[in-house]
Design an enzyme around this catalytic site. Structure first.
Site, PDB file in Angstrom:
ATOM      1  N   GLY A  75       0.814  -1.221   0.000  1.00 44.59           N
ATOM      2  CA  GLY A  75       0.000   0.000   0.000  1.00 44.59           C
ATOM      3  C   GLY A  75       0.839   1.259   0.000  1.00 44.59           C
TER       4      GLY A  75
ATOM      5  CG  ASP B 108       2.709   5.789 -14.481  1.00 42.66           C
ATOM      6  OD1 ASP B 108       3.382   6.590 -13.806  1.00 42.66           O
ATOM      7  OD2 ASP B 108       3.170   5.179 -15.468  1.00 42.66           O
TER       8      ASP B 108
HETATM    9  P1  ADP Z   1       5.723   1.813  -8.819  1.00 38.47           P
HETATM   10  O1  ADP Z   1       4.827   1.129  -9.821  1.00 38.47           O
HETATM   11  O2  ADP Z   1       5.941   3.254  -9.110  1.00 38.47           O
HETATM   12  O3  ADP Z   1       6.987   1.058  -8.498  1.00 38.47           O
HETATM   13  P2  ADP Z   1       4.491   0.724  -6.399  1.00 38.47           P
HETATM   14  O4  ADP Z   1       5.063  -0.608  -6.763  1.00 38.47           O
HETATM   15  O5  ADP Z   1       4.779   1.251  -5.039  1.00 38.47           O
HETATM   16  O6  ADP Z   1       4.876   1.854  -7.455  1.00 38.47           O
HETATM   17  O7  ADP Z   1       2.903   0.603  -6.590  1.00 38.47           O
HETATM   18  C1  ADP Z   1       2.071   1.749  -6.562  1.00 38.47           C
HETATM   19  C2  ADP Z   1       0.758   1.386  -5.914  1.00 38.47           C
HETATM   20  O8  ADP Z   1       0.119   0.339  -6.668  1.00 38.47           O
HETATM   21  C3  ADP Z   1       0.869   0.850  -4.501  1.00 38.47           C
HETATM   22  O9  ADP Z   1       0.905   1.913  -3.555  1.00 38.47           O
HETATM   23  C4  ADP Z   1      -0.410   0.017  -4.395  1.00 38.47           C
HETATM   24  O10 ADP Z   1      -1.519   0.874  -4.156  1.00 38.47           O
HETATM   25  C5  ADP Z   1      -0.565  -0.543  -5.813  1.00 38.47           C
HETATM   26  N1  ADP Z   1       0.043  -1.879  -5.948  1.00 38.47           N
HETATM   27  C6  ADP Z   1       1.251  -2.197  -6.505  1.00 38.47           C
HETATM   28  N2  ADP Z   1       1.491  -3.519  -6.441  1.00 38.47           N
HETATM   29  C7  ADP Z   1       0.404  -4.083  -5.848  1.00 38.47           C
HETATM   30  C8  ADP Z   1      -0.002  -5.422  -5.481  1.00 38.47           C
HETATM   31  N3  ADP Z   1       0.807  -6.472  -5.737  1.00 38.47           N
HETATM   32  N4  ADP Z   1      -1.192  -5.590  -4.859  1.00 38.47           N
HETATM   33  C9  ADP Z   1      -2.001  -4.541  -4.597  1.00 38.47           C
HETATM   34  N5  ADP Z   1      -1.691  -3.255  -4.912  1.00 38.47           N
HETATM   35  C10 ADP Z   1      -0.530  -3.022  -5.521  1.00 38.47           C
END
Ligand code: ADP
Length: 321
Positions: A233, A268
């Site tokens: 999250g 994004d």
């Molecule tokens: P980025 O894509 O920029 O690396 P993150 O991996 O932190 O960013 O993901 C951004 C948001 O997408 C998270 O804060 C969460 O809300 C959602 N998210 C990403 N991966 C998952 C997952 N495996 N399950 C649920 N939500 C996810």
């Protein structure tokens, strides 16, 4: 108050090859190919529009098939496009993905590199009509800084997604950001650059809340930091004086439970949905917008692709209530 988000940023045509192993120098392989729209700016503008806010997108496009694709997609998603015509080719990304999900990526910024402070200055009235300005760093810094200056002059909220992680952000740009939304890697990169503090990105998610809050305060003393934590999250840290309708200075918001197939563009999706929710429901607590952004981004991971994977508001509500 206007319910519009202006996004300033990049558009790329993504070319993706799925291969058994990543190619070595001199090697020729064959793999499964697909193409689709991408670029952090366009992904976020698509998320804003599909999350139900009016979306304007300021970018630079070439006079070619990629530019035509961007225009057609903007019409299809009701995105109000403000593009600087460029003689360079429209931005591209060449992506190889192997069977274990590792990738090698080459970005050809092309037209994106032509987005100028002068062109952005011509969009000052558009920016002033928005509730939230949202930008990332796949575009030249002077253009992004000009957009943030125009927003600040008109008291429009600014959200800076400091991605990609290797972007060198001047302190003058950070000073114009009301909210920044790094992932763990981007958070650590900016912390080292602006506060001289080295933190291992893998330790951020498990860090004690008070310690993480203290680091956020050093990075952006005047504003709100939202650190996205993938499947965990996000964590939010407000300045003591600017709680944005929240009861607490810092807290975590857990991710929604989904079955991810492709997390490309999750950040994004999160940024677009956060800006859209904040714009549509400006009197609600910031925590409500983060709950929505988590749900929206989680749903986007259940579909392959970048901009194409962005869900519609009705789908998010149908899934999570
Ligand atoms: P980025 O894509 O920029 O690396 P993150 O991996 O932190 O960013 O993901 C951004 C948001 O997408 C998270 O804060 C969460 O809300 C959602 N998210 C990403 N991966 C998952 C997952 N495996 N399950 C649920 N939500 C996810």
């Amino acid at each position: 108050m206007s319910a519009r988000v202006v996004v300033v940023g990049s558009f790329n045509v993504d070319h993706v090859w799925t291969v058994a192993d990543l190619p070595r120098p001199g090697e020729t392989l064959s793999g499964h190919y697909h193409t689709g729209p991408g670029g952090k700016g366009f992904n976020q503008a698509t998320a804003v529009a599909r999350a139900g806010a009016a979306a304007s997108f300021v970018c630079a496009l070439g006079d070619d098939l990629g530019g035509q694709l961007a225009r057609a997609l903007a019409v299809a998603d009701d995105i109000d496009l403000h593009d600087l015509p460029s003689e360079a080719p429209t931005g591209t990304a060449g992506i190889y993905v192997d069977e274990s999900g590792r990738n090698s990526i080459v970005i050809g910024p092309g037209a994106n590199a032509d987005l100028s402070a002068e062109f952005v200055a011509t969009q000052a009235d558009l920016i002033a009509s928005a509730n939230v300005l949202l930008a990332q760093l796949e575009s030249p810094l002077p253009a992004i800084e000009a957009a943030f200056a125009a927003a600040r002059a008109a008291s429009v909220y600014t959200v800076l997604n400091p991605a990609p992680a290797d972007a060198a952000i001047p302190a003058s740009l950070l000073a114009l950001a009301d909210v920044i939304t790094p992932n763990e890697t981007e958070f650590c990169a900016q912390l080292e650059q602006h506060a001289g503090e080295r933190v291992d990105a893998r330790s951020v998610g498990s860090m004690d809340d008070a310690a993480l809050h203290a680091l956020c305060r050093r990075l952006l003393p005047h504003g709100t930091v939202v650190v996205t934590l993938g499947a965990a999250g996000c964590f939010v840290s407000h300045a003591e004086t600017v709680l944005r309708g929240d009861a607490r200075e810092h807290y975590r918001v857990p991710a929604a439970r989904v079955r991810p197939v492709d997390t490309t563009g999750a950040g994004d999706a999160f940024n677009g949905a956060l800006a859209a929710s904040w714009t549509r429901r400006p009197v609600q607590a910031f925590a409500d917008h983060l709950h929505y952004a988590n749900r929206y981004a989680a749903l986007s991971t259940e579909r392959a692709g970048a901009a194409a994977a962005m869900p519609h508001d009705a789908e998010v509500r149908a899934r999570f209530g």
